[in-house]
Design a protein around this motif. Structure first.
Motif: not given
Length: 286
Positions: A139-143, A232-235, A241-245
């Motif tokens: 699982w590596f969605f954030e990466a 998406l869950d909260e995390k 959103l951070d990546s979009l910014r």
């Protein structure tokens, strides 16, 4: 899964010089239960003559007016008969054990999606893959938010997974893989065959990553889509959103360097709307 029919989806557009090499690598596979669906996306070079050299009942060719790589892949998958899909770009190639090894790996470990390691060539010369492109597993969605970590020609997935993560976005002339793999990583762990069974050829001006402008804007579109999916869950929402910014900041810097302040302001305002939870039409990011 181990003995499943594998549908190989091979879109091509003006790649006559490389297409034969890709098809030879398909015919050389140690695993023989496959079909190869070639979608000629309106080629104007010698593609037809190249295809005429290959007389194998497992190869199916379709020609269409140019719709882009996303449309070509979507049509190929819609027409496939296999339970498992493998993608191959027409300028890449596989080593002979690719399908057999990857299919056995997925059957053993229960993955719906997997990829292999790959060997990179630039201008015909082998090059080392930068460390930041190292393929993760699980699982590596954030990466995956930061960069595309799945390579199309390395991938294999079940039709059941496709129903969840597909189709490719035909409104995106590039970064369409980044967009879909975000959805994939949100719903599935991704397996990794730790053998370099795919040869990836790059370094040419005709590749989408080179010839399609404004890739950052297409990545922004993909992030807005996943944020507005409400899946998406909260995390995950916070990470996306951070990546979009960060990607908006990069895009704005490029606009300002080129004297396009109005465009920079426009995209910033769209980001602010997304941050506030407002829906924005995706055609504003095409």
């Amino acid at each position: 899964m181990k003995n499943s029919l594998v549908s190989i989806i091979l879109p091509t557009y003006n790649r006559a010089e490389y297409l034969g090499r890709a098809l030879e690598s398909v015919l050389a596979q140690s695993y023989g239960n496959w079909e190869c669906r070639i979608i000629d996306d309106g080629s104007t070079d010698g593609t037809e003559a190249v295809l005429a050299r290959f007389d194998d009942p497992r190869i199916h060719c379709r020609r269409q007016e140019n719709q882009g790589v996303s449309g070509a892949r979507n049509i190929g998958i819609a027409e496939c008969r296999g339970e498992v899909v493998a993608l191959l770009d027409s300028d890449d190639e596989w080593l002979p054990g690719k399908l057999e090894t990857q299919l056995a790996y997925m059957a053993e470990h229960g993955f719906e999606i997997s990829q292999t390691e790959e060997i990179w060539y630039r201008g015909g010369k082998r090059v080392n893959q930068p460390a930041r492109y190292a393929k993760p597993e699980g699982w590596f969605f954030e990466a995956a938010l930061e960069m595309c970590l799945i390579s199309p020609s390395c991938t294999m997935f079940t039709l059941a997974a496709w129903e969840v993560m597909g189709p490719f976005d035909t409104a995106m002339p590039s970064c369409e893989d980044y967009d879909m793999w975000l959805r994939a990583c949100l719903h599935f762990p991704v397996g990794l065959v730790r053998e370099p069974l795919t040869l990836k050829h790059g370094g040419r001006p005709d590749q989408l990553s080179v010839c399609v402008p404004c890739a950052d804007l297409h990545r922004i579109r993909a992030l807005v889509k996943i944020l507005q999916s409400r899946k998406l869950d909260e995390k995950q929402q916070r990470s996306a959103l951070d990546s979009l910014r960060r990607k908006v900041d990069i895009y704005m810097q490029g606009c300002e360097k080129r004297g396009k302040k109005d465009e920079a302001d426009r995209v910033w305002n769209l980001f602010c709307m997304v941050r506030e939870g407002k829906e924005i039409p995706l055609n504003t990011l095409s």
